[in-house]
Each structure stands twice: as structure tokens, then as C-alpha cells.
Enzyme design. Structure first.
Site, PDB file in Angstrom:
ATOM      1  N   GLU A 206     -28.287  82.752  -3.603  1.00 36.41           N
ATOM      2  CA  GLU A 206     -28.304  84.276  -3.314  1.00 36.41           C
ATOM      3  C   GLU A 206     -29.680  84.700  -3.186  1.00 36.41           C
ATOM      4  O   GLU A 206     -29.851  85.785  -2.397  1.00 36.41           O
ATOM      5  CB  GLU A 206     -27.862  84.950  -4.866  1.00 36.41           C
ATOM      6  CG  GLU A 206     -26.685  84.435  -5.510  1.00 36.41           C
ATOM      7  CD  GLU A 206     -25.510  84.574  -4.368  1.00 36.41           C
ATOM      8  OE1 GLU A 206     -25.578  85.490  -3.411  1.00 36.41           O
ATOM      9  OE2 GLU A 206     -24.412  84.207  -4.583  1.00 36.41           O
TER      10      GLU A 206
ATOM     11  N   HIS B  10     -30.006  84.993   0.799  1.00 36.61           N
ATOM     12  CA  HIS B  10     -29.479  86.260   1.117  1.00 36.61           C
ATOM     13  C   HIS B  10     -30.318  87.174   1.056  1.00 36.61           C
ATOM     14  O   HIS B  10     -30.698  88.356   1.779  1.00 36.61           O
ATOM     15  CB  HIS B  10     -28.123  86.612   0.426  1.00 36.61           C
ATOM     16  CG  HIS B  10     -26.944  85.696   0.611  1.00 36.61           C
ATOM     17  ND1 HIS B  10     -26.442  85.684   1.823  1.00 36.61           N
ATOM     18  CD2 HIS B  10     -25.858  85.215  -0.126  1.00 36.61           C
ATOM     19  CE1 HIS B  10     -25.651  84.678   2.077  1.00 36.61           C
ATOM     20  NE2 HIS B  10     -25.061  84.487   0.848  1.00 36.61           N
TER      21      HIS B  10
ATOM     22  N   CYS C 294     -26.396  72.062   2.733  1.00 40.93           N
ATOM     23  CA  CYS C 294     -27.487  73.039   2.521  1.00 40.93           C
ATOM     24  C   CYS C 294     -26.871  74.035   1.399  1.00 40.93           C
ATOM     25  O   CYS C 294     -25.968  74.465   1.106  1.00 40.93           O
ATOM     26  CB  CYS C 294     -27.474  73.891   3.832  1.00 40.93           C
ATOM     27  SG  CYS C 294     -28.691  75.107   3.619  1.00 40.93           S
TER      28      CYS C 294
HETATM   29 ZN   LIG Z   1     -23.549  83.594   0.158  1.00 43.86          ZN
HETATM   30 ZN   LIG Z   2     -29.028  75.488   5.903  1.00 46.18          ZN
END
Ligand SMILES: [Zn+2]
Ligand SMILES: [Zn+2]
Length: 191
Positions: free
Chosen positions: A135, A138, A150
Site C-alpha cells: 500500500e 501505491h 514482487c
Molecule cells: Zn495494490
Molecule cells: Zn515489481
């Protein structure tokens, strides 16, 4: 103190095992090399509880975090033990405002909740750190990554989450490092 503007805050909403926010903070610090503070826990706002779904609304909780305007932290990760939803999914493990300031991690589905199985705190800490770092990615404007190992890979459930490494791939790492350097530069310029 320029660095203060680039700090990340981790805050628990309601009852959360004390070690979890600390472990999330330590993982963020270890991987992103930024300063992280564990803030005093906050009550879970009843306004974020959806009486129809009996879950917490991620958007209402993010709005609530916004109204608190916690400073001087650059990014805030809220942690709750309640079940979290966004309208298009039955539940989510976490949620973030793309490129924004606030993110959420729900522990609700990360636990082993069984009367006869002891709750595995180390597994809970690992999973919650993965969700928090995803998060946070993001928040630094990273999008989902194709690499299933990843942290920025979209995780459809616990199996995906457990298969991912507790780290970003080299591509996402470079993007993240650039984003962090940009934030430090911006913070310096607004001094
Ligand atoms: Zn996500
Ligand atoms: Zn990545």
C-alpha cells in the site's frame, strides 16, 4: 529538520497486537530507509462501520484519517483488526490512495483464527508488513507489478501474499527510490 517531512507514521485503530505496528514500522524502515514512527493508537470510528455489510468501509476510514490531518508525517499507514471492504470486492487486505498520503492494512484475514490453533504472530507480522509495503508503494505512485514475487504484484488472496517476497523487485525499487528522493527534494524546497 528536513528529514521530519519525509517521515512515515504507523497508527493502530482500536485493538491491535502491539507488536504488529512496531514490526510494520521496522520493515518499512529496513526496506525504504526512511524514519518511521509508531503513533499512539486511535479509536476505530463507528462512522466507518457499514451496518449492511458488517465490515469497515476503506474509503470512509481513509476519509477519517484525512480529517485528522496528522502531521508532520508524509505518509500514514493505519492498521486495524476489522474486516475492510471496497464496493467492488467482498473484502480487501489493504487500501491506499494512489499517490496520496493515507493507506490502510486490515489484519482481519491475515490471522489464523481457530480455537485449537495458536495464532501465529510471526506470520501475522510478515503478512501485515507485506500489505503495508504494498500500500505504501501505491502512496508513492507505484502501480501493480507483473512479477509475482514482487510486493507490488496484485495479491488476490493469502496464497499470492505468501508467495511474494518481503521486498520489491529491482524495477519497483528504482521507481520507489526516485519517488522518495523527489519527496525529500520537495520537502527541502518548501522549507
Ligand atoms: Zn495494490
Ligand atoms: Zn515489481
Amino acid at each position: 529538520m528536513k528529514a521530519a517531512k519525509n517521515r512515515i507514521g504507523v497508527v493502530a485503530f482500536g485493538e491491535v497486537p502491539e507488536l504488529v505496528p512496531q514490526s510494520i514500522a521496522a520493515h518499512i524502515q529496513g526496506i525504504l530507509h526512511v524514519d518511521v514512527d509508531v503513533l499512539a493508537s486511535l479509536p476505530l470510528p463507528s462512522s466507518a462501520f457499514d451496518q449492511g455489510r458488517l465490515q469497515y468501509s476503506a474509503s470512509r476510514l481513509l476519509q477519517h484519517l484525512e480529517t485528522l490531518s496528522l502531521s508532520p508525517w508524509d505518509k500514514i499507514v493505519g492498521v486495524l483488526d476489522g474486516d475492510l471492504f471496497v464496493p467492488i470486492f467482498t473484502h480487501v487486505l489493504g487500501e491506499a490512495q494512489q499517490g496520496g498520503k493515507h493507506a490502510l492494512v486490515s489484519l482481519y484475514r491475515l490471522w489464523i483464527r481457530s480455537a485449537d490453533a495458536p495464532s501465529d504472530l510471526s506470520l501475522l507480522m510478515e503478512r501485515s508488513a507485506k500489505v503495508a509495503l504494498h500500500e505504501l508503494g501505491h502512496l508513492y505512485n507505484l502501480h501493480h507489478c507483473m512479477d509475482p514475487r514482487c510486493l507490488m504484484h496484485f495479491s488476490g488472496g493469502l496464497q499470492d501474499l505468501d508467495e511474494a517476497f518481503l521486498d520489491y523487485c529491482s524495477y519497483c525499487r528504482i521507481y520507489l527510490r526516485d519517488a522518495l528522493l523527489r519527496r525529500i527534494k520537495e520537502a527541502g524546497e518548501t522549507e
